[in-house]
Enzyme design. Structure first.
Site, mmCIF file in Angstrom:
data_model
loop_
_atom_site.group_PDB
_atom_site.id
_atom_site.type_symbol
_atom_site.label_atom_id
_atom_site.label_comp_id
_atom_site.label_asym_id
_atom_site.label_seq_id
_atom_site.Cartn_x
_atom_site.Cartn_y
_atom_site.Cartn_z
ATOM 1 N N ARG A 299 1.250 11.299 -1.515
ATOM 2 C CA ARG A 299 2.161 11.997 -1.178
ATOM 3 C C ARG A 299 3.967 10.955 -1.526
ATOM 4 O O ARG A 299 3.649 9.832 -0.412
ATOM 5 C CB ARG A 299 1.714 12.718 0.212
ATOM 6 C CG ARG A 299 0.499 13.027 -0.042
ATOM 7 C CD ARG A 299 1.033 14.734 -1.208
ATOM 8 N NE ARG A 299 1.646 15.354 -1.292
ATOM 9 C CZ ARG A 299 2.228 16.174 -2.200
ATOM 10 N NH1 ARG A 299 1.206 16.586 -2.868
ATOM 11 N NH2 ARG A 299 3.253 17.081 -1.832
ATOM 12 N N HIS B 255 -0.962 -1.006 -1.889
ATOM 13 C CA HIS B 255 -0.173 -0.865 -2.970
ATOM 14 C C HIS B 255 -1.371 -1.812 -3.932
ATOM 15 O O HIS B 255 -1.219 -2.693 -3.398
ATOM 16 C CB HIS B 255 1.228 -1.379 -3.389
ATOM 17 C CG HIS B 255 1.509 -0.520 -5.177
ATOM 18 N ND1 HIS B 255 1.145 0.735 -5.725
ATOM 19 C CD2 HIS B 255 1.812 -1.258 -6.138
ATOM 20 C CE1 HIS B 255 1.546 0.694 -6.996
ATOM 21 N NE2 HIS B 255 1.589 -0.506 -7.168
#
Ligand code: GRF
Length: 201
Positions: free
Chosen positions: A90, A108
């Site tokens: 989110r 990431h």
């Protein structure tokens, strides 16, 4: 340092953080795991480790602000001082990011600033790079743009598929995220007001 981990799925990064926090030398204690989706494997991993869990289902909230507000309330309830986004899918609102600035880490699956956004591994394959990897960074209001804490590079093989590259990057994630959590939890690394990292050697 009291750590909260936010997840959305399998929780393999969560598992790596749990194993790191268990070490006697660790400065981190994971006190709560919050998932935006019910019934995911990450919640089982937390329960098996004896860590309290909460589900804050984003589909039950009319706005991002209300969803983030509930996440914030749970983090405060547990006295959390450092938040790790571990496969959390989110986007958090600016107000939440501002409040937790310098205490909010994300992983990431690329060497930022290359390949921001979703499908980073696929972007790397399509770009034909020979090296990719993962990045742990402080979360800033701009997505995938916060100050970098730890990176680990992995080779991209000519035989790679998206799956094989994802697997190799994920193995690197499971080393990089625990390392970054320790650096911040121990106070070795801080985020300066100017948005850059400072190392307290
Ligand atoms: C992984 O692909 C990772 O790159 C990204 O979230 C995905 C799921 O991670 N951050 P996990 O197994 O739920 O930790």
């Amino acid at each position: 340092r009291r750590v909260g981990v936010l997840i959305s799925g399998t929780g393999t990064n969560l598992q790596a953080l749990i194993e790191q926090a268990r070490r006697a030398s660790s400065s981190a204690e994971i006190v709560v795991v919050i998932s935006n989706r019910p019934g995911v494997q990450g919640l089982k991993r937390a329960a098996l480790a004896g860590i309290q869990t909460r589900v804050v289902d984003h589909k039950l909230y009319g706005s991002r602000a209300e969803f983030d507000g509930t996440i914030d309330r749970v983090l405060e309830e547990f006295g959390v001082e450092l938040v790790c986004l571990a496969g959390f899918m989110r986007i958090l609102t600016g107000n939440f990011v501002k409040k937790w600035n310098g205490k909010l880490l994300n992983i990431h699956p690329s060497l930022l600033p290359s390949f921001k956004g979703v499908n980073a591994q696929k972007q790397a394959l399509q770009a034909g790079v020979r090296v990719s990897g993962c990045t742990v960074h402080f979360v800033a209001e701009e997505v995938d743009a916060g100050a970098i804490i730890v990176q680990e590079a992995v080779p991209v093989l000519s035989s790679d598929t998206e799956d094989s590259l994802c697997d190799r990057i994920r193995e690197a994630e499971h080393r990089a995220f625990p390392a970054a959590m320790e650096l911040v939890a121990s106070g070795s690394v801080k985020l300066r007001d100017d948005g850059h990292i400072t190392w307290n050697t």
